[in-house]
Scaffold this motif. Structure first.
Motif: not given
Length: 142
Positions: A109-135
């Protein structure tokens, strides 16, 4: 790399008992071993129980095998820098790893305003094996 349904070589390996079939949802099996086809070569097999398992298997191949077995990241005792120059040019250490997540839904779960690069954010989620996000945003991001 693939699953029993979409890769005939993986199906053959499993039918012959040469690799372990992952059975749990999102599960995967990684095996690096001598090739049954050519004694001078090796096979690196990443088999997923489903498409998520194939992805998580690839992530653990990079993180666990390449990171800790080959490059010895963080341990300061790197065997050599050969793999940095030409990866897998020499025989790789044999390895077998079978795993599946204990929790099916792994979210952040995260605040949307603190994600500056969504692509990098989701790539990092994959590397952490996370499969759901709440923005959470105060307003729709336009």
């Amino acid at each position: 790399m693939g699953s029993v349904e979409d890769n005939c070589i993986i199906k053959e390996f499993i039918d012959n008992g040469q690799i372990t079939l992952p059975t749990a949802p999102q599960g995967y099996s990684i095996q690096i071993k001598d090739s049954p086809y050519n004694n001078d070569c090796q096979v690196m097999v990443i088999c997923g129980a489903d498409e998520h398992g194939v992805l998580y298997g690839a992530v653990d191949f990079v993180n666990k095998y390449c990171g800790y077995i080959i490059f010895k990241v963080g341990r300061g005792d790197m065997e050599s820098d050969e793999y940095f120059k030409t990866a897998f040019n020499k025989k790789a250490p044999e390895w077998k790893f079978v795993s599946s997540p204990s929790v099916e839904e792994r979210a952040i779960w995260t605040w949307g305003h603190c994600i500056y690069d969504y692509k990098a954010f989701f790539n990092n989620m994959v590397m952490l094996k996370l499969n759901e996000v709440v923005i959470w945003n105060d307003y729709a991001p336009i």
